[in-house]
Design a protein around this motif. Structure first.
Motif, PDB file in Angstrom:
ATOM      1  N   ALA A  34       0.764  -1.214  -0.183  1.00 35.04           N
ATOM      2  CA  ALA A  34       0.012   0.042   0.125  1.00 35.04           C
ATOM      3  C   ALA A  34       0.847   1.270   0.031  1.00 35.04           C
ATOM      4  N   LEU A  35       1.942   1.146   0.644  1.00 32.32           N
ATOM      5  CA  LEU A  35       2.834   2.537   0.793  1.00 32.32           C
ATOM      6  C   LEU A  35       3.544   2.609  -0.583  1.00 32.32           C
ATOM      7  N   ALA A  57       5.856  -2.502   8.568  1.00 30.04           N
ATOM      8  CA  ALA A  57       5.941  -2.044   7.089  1.00 30.04           C
ATOM      9  C   ALA A  57       6.544  -0.544   7.001  1.00 30.04           C
ATOM     10  N   ILE A  58       5.999   0.321   8.113  1.00 35.89           N
ATOM     11  CA  ILE A  58       6.582   1.660   8.126  1.00 35.89           C
ATOM     12  C   ILE A  58       7.877   1.745   8.331  1.00 35.89           C
ATOM     13  N   ALA A  59       8.474   1.018   9.076  1.00 41.27           N
ATOM     14  CA  ALA A  59      10.067   0.952   9.114  1.00 41.27           C
ATOM     15  C   ALA A  59      10.703   0.547   8.032  1.00 41.27           C
ATOM     16  N   ALA A  60       9.981  -0.474   7.187  1.00 40.82           N
ATOM     17  CA  ALA A  60      11.001  -0.995   6.058  1.00 40.82           C
ATOM     18  C   ALA A  60      10.593  -0.150   4.800  1.00 40.82           C
ATOM     19  N   ILE A  63       9.977   5.564   4.402  1.00 39.32           N
ATOM     20  CA  ILE A  63       9.225   6.757   4.137  1.00 39.32           C
ATOM     21  C   ILE A  63       9.491   7.785   5.329  1.00 39.32           C
ATOM     22  N   PRO A  64       9.605   9.025   5.326  1.00 43.14           N
ATOM     23  CA  PRO A  64      10.154   9.911   6.483  1.00 43.14           C
ATOM     24  C   PRO A  64       8.500   9.961   7.319  1.00 43.14           C
ATOM     25  N   LEU A  68       3.736  10.472   6.736  1.00 46.59           N
ATOM     26  CA  LEU A  68       2.767   9.382   6.965  1.00 46.59           C
ATOM     27  C   LEU A  68       1.649   9.859   8.110  1.00 46.59           C
ATOM     28  N   PHE A  69       0.399   9.408   7.979  1.00 46.56           N
ATOM     29  CA  PHE A  69      -0.644   9.678   8.777  1.00 46.56           C
ATOM     30  C   PHE A  69      -1.240   8.174   9.280  1.00 46.56           C
ATOM     31  N   ILE A  70      -0.997   7.896  10.834  1.00 50.02           N
ATOM     32  CA  ILE A  70      -1.209   6.902  11.182  1.00 50.02           C
ATOM     33  C   ILE A  70      -2.308   6.788  12.224  1.00 50.02           C
TER      34      ILE A  70
END
Length: 273
Positions: A34-35, A57-60, A63-64, A68-70
């Motif tokens: 998705a990213l 997934a965020i870490a991998a 992307i700064p 991102l909006f989590i």
């Protein structure tokens, strides 16, 4: 990607990616896809048991974080221990802060959601959640929170799709400055075969799902479709480029049928534990 500016000035991408019912063991791969497809808004919850996969997934991705909006959510059975639950979500996600933290369901039978809201306000004051909000809150639940709130919820996330639009609830939420976020935005696929949707899809050279998502965007809803298929992810994201006319929007508005798919927040009492 269009954005909605929340009532505290925080912008949220209007079209995001939801991970409800995504198996924990598949979450990292799916969210990475998705990213890569271009999503920058990811919606999870403690009850989904896949926060760790979202965080991985965020870490991998590399992307700064500021791009991102989590979003994550408070599990129903932890409303009496909101601070601890929030810290556990941060740990699972591997993040120092989230962009939006929601009370997942009011569970009125517990009588704890207003207490939980006060703790969300404390969390917001620390900067660990840039915005706070609610999910599945009906008018009476909003009224109870607002009666003692120092902070008006930024978002109310609830079931909303062409055959179950909850227009009065959406109007009430917006009247308080609360943004409306739609889950099950395609009616779990049930709304895609409506003749008005398929007709508009042919007219616009789009898929039925893209038409329904474009309707949400045109209506002002924040929307979080999900898919495990990378091609479908990209198709959904491309809905942001579709421009519906006022007549197109009205033809989908006319599909309202009161067809709820999920639980009724007035009586839902599952713990999610």
């Amino acid at each position: 990607m269009p954005q909605v500016v929340l009532n505290n000035g925080v912008p949220i991408p209007q079209l995001g990616f939801g991970v409800f019912q995504v198996p924990p063991e598949e979450t990292q791969r799916i969210v990475e896809d998705a990213l890569e497809a271009g999503y920058r808004h990811i919606d999870t919850a403690a009850a989904y048991r896949n926060e760790a996969g979202v965080g991985a997934a965020i870490a991998a991705s590399g992307i700064p974080r500021e791009e991102l909006f989590i979003t994550t959510k408070l599990r129903n059975g932890e409303q009496a221990n909101t601070r601890e639950a929030f810290e556990n979500s941060l740990k699972a996600l591997g993040l120092d802060f989230v962009d939006l933290y929601l009370i997942h369901w009011p569970v009125p039978s517990q009588g704890l959601y207003t207490q939980a809201w006060k703790t969300l306000e404390e969390i917001h004051a620390t900067g660990q959640s840039r915005a706070i909000g609610v999910s599945n809150f009906l008018d009476e639940h909003l009224d109870a929170v607002l009666a003692d709130a120092d902070i008006v919820p930024a978002v109310n996330q609830f079931e909303l799709h062409p055959t179950f639009q909850q227009a009065p609830l959406a109007a009430t939420s917006r009247s308080h400055g609360i943004a409306v976020e739609a889950y099950s935005p395609l009616g779990q696929g049930a709304d895609l075969d409506a003749p008005s949707v398929t007709g508009l899809a042919k007219e616009h050279g789009a898929t039925p799902a893209q038409i329904v998502l474009a309707w949400h965007l045109a209506t002002g809803n924040i929307v979080i479709p999900k898919s495990a298929d990378s091609a479908r992810m990209r198709e959904n994201l491309a809905a942001a480029a579709i421009r519906l006319t006022a007549e197109d929007v009205e033809s989908i508005n006319a599909l309202e049928a009161g067809s709820r798919i999920g639980a009724d927040p007035a009586v839902a009492a599952f713990s999610q534990l």
